[in-house]
Design a protein around this motif. Structure first.
Motif, PDB file in Angstrom:
ATOM      1  N   THR A  19      39.589 129.132   7.347  1.00  0.00           N
ATOM      2  CA  THR A  19      40.646 128.213   7.717  1.00  0.00           C
ATOM      3  C   THR A  19      41.475 127.976   6.465  1.00  0.00           C
ATOM      4  O   THR A  19      40.958 127.535   5.435  1.00  0.00           O
ATOM      5  CB  THR A  19      40.079 126.889   8.255  1.00  0.00           C
ATOM      6  OG1 THR A  19      39.317 127.170   9.424  1.00  0.00           O
ATOM      7  CG2 THR A  19      41.204 125.920   8.609  1.00  0.00           C
ATOM      8  N   ILE A  20      42.755 128.316   6.562  1.00  0.00           N
ATOM      9  CA  ILE A  20      43.685 128.191   5.447  1.00  0.00           C
ATOM     10  C   ILE A  20      44.637 127.044   5.754  1.00  0.00           C
ATOM     11  O   ILE A  20      45.097 126.896   6.887  1.00  0.00           O
ATOM     12  CB  ILE A  20      44.497 129.494   5.260  1.00  0.00           C
ATOM     13  CG1 ILE A  20      43.568 130.712   5.128  1.00  0.00           C
ATOM     14  CG2 ILE A  20      45.449 129.386   4.090  1.00  0.00           C
ATOM     15  CD1 ILE A  20      42.703 130.726   3.914  1.00  0.00           C
ATOM     16  N   LYS A  21      44.947 126.254   4.749  1.00  0.00           N
ATOM     17  CA  LYS A  21      45.867 125.132   4.924  1.00  0.00           C
ATOM     18  C   LYS A  21      47.190 125.487   4.260  1.00  0.00           C
ATOM     19  O   LYS A  21      47.213 125.860   3.092  1.00  0.00           O
ATOM     20  CB  LYS A  21      45.258 123.877   4.304  1.00  0.00           C
ATOM     21  CG  LYS A  21      46.087 122.633   4.504  1.00  0.00           C
ATOM     22  CD  LYS A  21      45.326 121.348   4.210  1.00  0.00           C
ATOM     23  CE  LYS A  21      44.915 121.194   2.789  1.00  0.00           C
ATOM     24  NZ  LYS A  21      44.419 119.848   2.460  1.00  0.00           N
ATOM     25  N   VAL A  23      50.798 123.955   3.160  1.00  0.00           N
ATOM     26  CA  VAL A  23      51.311 122.624   2.848  1.00  0.00           C
ATOM     27  C   VAL A  23      52.739 122.728   2.320  1.00  0.00           C
ATOM     28  O   VAL A  23      53.035 123.550   1.459  1.00  0.00           O
ATOM     29  CB  VAL A  23      50.425 121.950   1.771  1.00  0.00           C
ATOM     30  CG1 VAL A  23      50.952 120.582   1.405  1.00  0.00           C
ATOM     31  CG2 VAL A  23      48.985 121.866   2.235  1.00  0.00           C
ATOM     32  N   VAL A  28      51.810 119.842   7.158  1.00  0.00           N
ATOM     33  CA  VAL A  28      50.533 120.496   6.853  1.00  0.00           C
ATOM     34  C   VAL A  28      50.116 121.264   8.109  1.00  0.00           C
ATOM     35  O   VAL A  28      50.178 120.731   9.216  1.00  0.00           O
ATOM     36  CB  VAL A  28      49.433 119.469   6.494  1.00  0.00           C
ATOM     37  CG1 VAL A  28      48.093 120.168   6.322  1.00  0.00           C
ATOM     38  CG2 VAL A  28      49.805 118.708   5.239  1.00  0.00           C
ATOM     39  N   ARG A  30      46.918 123.771   9.497  1.00  0.00           N
ATOM     40  CA  ARG A  30      45.622 124.430   9.295  1.00  0.00           C
ATOM     41  C   ARG A  30      45.551 125.581  10.287  1.00  0.00           C
ATOM     42  O   ARG A  30      45.801 125.390  11.466  1.00  0.00           O
ATOM     43  CB  ARG A  30      44.478 123.448   9.530  1.00  0.00           C
ATOM     44  CG  ARG A  30      44.320 122.483   8.386  1.00  0.00           C
ATOM     45  CD  ARG A  30      43.222 121.466   8.651  1.00  0.00           C
ATOM     46  NE  ARG A  30      43.089 120.536   7.551  1.00  0.00           N
ATOM     47  CZ  ARG A  30      43.884 119.495   7.346  1.00  0.00           C
ATOM     48  NH1 ARG A  30      44.873 119.257   8.154  1.00  0.00           N
ATOM     49  NH2 ARG A  30      43.686 118.697   6.303  1.00  0.00           N
ATOM     50  N   HIS A  31      45.204 126.762   9.791  1.00  0.00           N
ATOM     51  CA  HIS A  31      45.175 127.957  10.631  1.00  0.00           C
ATOM     52  C   HIS A  31      43.888 128.716  10.351  1.00  0.00           C
ATOM     53  O   HIS A  31      43.600 129.056   9.207  1.00  0.00           O
ATOM     54  CB  HIS A  31      46.396 128.834  10.325  1.00  0.00           C
ATOM     55  CG  HIS A  31      46.510 130.027  11.204  1.00  0.00           C
ATOM     56  ND1 HIS A  31      46.992 129.945  12.495  1.00  0.00           N
ATOM     57  CD2 HIS A  31      46.211 131.319  10.994  1.00  0.00           C
ATOM     58  CE1 HIS A  31      46.977 131.153  13.033  1.00  0.00           C
ATOM     59  NE2 HIS A  31      46.504 132.011  12.137  1.00  0.00           N
ATOM     60  N   THR A  32      43.127 128.978  11.397  1.00  0.00           N
ATOM     61  CA  THR A  32      41.885 129.747  11.276  1.00  0.00           C
ATOM     62  C   THR A  32      42.178 131.191  11.659  1.00  0.00           C
ATOM     63  O   THR A  32      42.805 131.455  12.681  1.00  0.00           O
ATOM     64  CB  THR A  32      40.790 129.155  12.179  1.00  0.00           C
ATOM     65  OG1 THR A  32      40.569 127.793  11.786  1.00  0.00           O
ATOM     66  CG2 THR A  32      39.494 129.929  12.045  1.00  0.00           C
ATOM     67  N   TRP A  46      53.284 129.522  10.905  1.00  0.00           N
ATOM     68  CA  TRP A  46      53.960 128.404  10.228  1.00  0.00           C
ATOM     69  C   TRP A  46      55.344 128.179  10.827  1.00  0.00           C
ATOM     70  O   TRP A  46      55.698 127.080  11.214  1.00  0.00           O
ATOM     71  CB  TRP A  46      54.070 128.681   8.730  1.00  0.00           C
ATOM     72  CG  TRP A  46      54.958 127.703   8.021  1.00  0.00           C
ATOM     73  CD1 TRP A  46      56.268 127.873   7.700  1.00  0.00           C
ATOM     74  CD2 TRP A  46      54.608 126.389   7.575  1.00  0.00           C
ATOM     75  NE1 TRP A  46      56.750 126.756   7.073  1.00  0.00           N
ATOM     76  CE2 TRP A  46      55.755 125.826   6.976  1.00  0.00           C
ATOM     77  CE3 TRP A  46      53.441 125.640   7.614  1.00  0.00           C
ATOM     78  CZ2 TRP A  46      55.769 124.552   6.432  1.00  0.00           C
ATOM     79  CZ3 TRP A  46      53.448 124.369   7.053  1.00  0.00           C
ATOM     80  CH2 TRP A  46      54.596 123.838   6.482  1.00  0.00           C
ATOM     81  N   ASP A  80      37.305 129.751   2.612  1.00  0.00           N
ATOM     82  CA  ASP A  80      37.539 128.756   3.644  1.00  0.00           C
ATOM     83  C   ASP A  80      38.049 127.467   2.994  1.00  0.00           C
ATOM     84  O   ASP A  80      37.467 126.986   2.030  1.00  0.00           O
ATOM     85  CB  ASP A  80      36.243 128.499   4.418  1.00  0.00           C
ATOM     86  CG  ASP A  80      36.474 127.717   5.690  1.00  0.00           C
ATOM     87  OD1 ASP A  80      37.365 128.092   6.469  1.00  0.00           O
ATOM     88  OD2 ASP A  80      35.769 126.715   5.890  1.00  0.00           O
ATOM     89  N   GLY A  81      39.148 126.930   3.494  1.00  0.00           N
ATOM     90  CA  GLY A  81      39.703 125.690   2.963  1.00  0.00           C
ATOM     91  C   GLY A  81      40.756 125.875   1.885  1.00  0.00           C
ATOM     92  O   GLY A  81      41.333 124.898   1.409  1.00  0.00           O
ATOM     93  N   MET A  83      44.304 126.585   0.009  1.00  0.00           N
ATOM     94  CA  MET A  83      45.602 126.030   0.330  1.00  0.00           C
ATOM     95  C   MET A  83      46.718 126.959  -0.133  1.00  0.00           C
ATOM     96  O   MET A  83      46.668 127.524  -1.222  1.00  0.00           O
ATOM     97  CB  MET A  83      45.768 124.667  -0.349  1.00  0.00           C
ATOM     98  CG  MET A  83      46.996 123.930   0.060  1.00  0.00           C
ATOM     99  SD  MET A  83      47.031 122.240  -0.586  1.00  0.00           S
ATOM    100  CE  MET A  83      47.253 122.541  -2.320  1.00  0.00           C
TER     101      MET A  83
END
Length: 104
Positions: A19-21, A23, A28, A30-32, A46, A80-81, A83
């Protein structure tokens, strides 16, 4: 007692999904996605989910490096996580108008 050696090898295996955020200053997202999917999927998501931003009017950066849609999260060793920063292209600022100079 130490864990079986099979457990150690599993710890090094990266998960299939991340899952990438993304910003920006105002949004914001969040996309898995799969670690092997092209990042173009994320870039398109986006622009689709942030309709007030015109397609192609910005730049996406990961750790200060501009993203290209043909790369994958695995190519960039994303976790994962992680940004991604989005910066919309800005036109201009204030227009400069030359006028007569006054002597003081």
């Amino acid at each position: 007692m130490s864990p079986p050696s099979g457990r150690d090898s599993k710890a090094a295996v990266k998960p299939l999904l991340v899952t990438i955020k993304v910003v920006s200053q105002e949004k914001v997202l969040r996309h898995t996605m799969s670690r092997t999917d092209k990042l173009q999927v994320l870039l398109d998501a986006w622009y689709h989910k942030v309709p007030d931003v015109t397609y192609g009017t910005g730049v996406f950066l990961f750790k200060g490096v501009r993203l290209r849609g043909n790369k994958t999260p695995a190519d960039l060793e994303m976790e994962d996580g992680d940004m991604i920063d989005f910066f919309e292209h800005m036109d201009g600022g204030r227009q400069f108008v030359a006028g007569p100079m006054s002597a003081h």
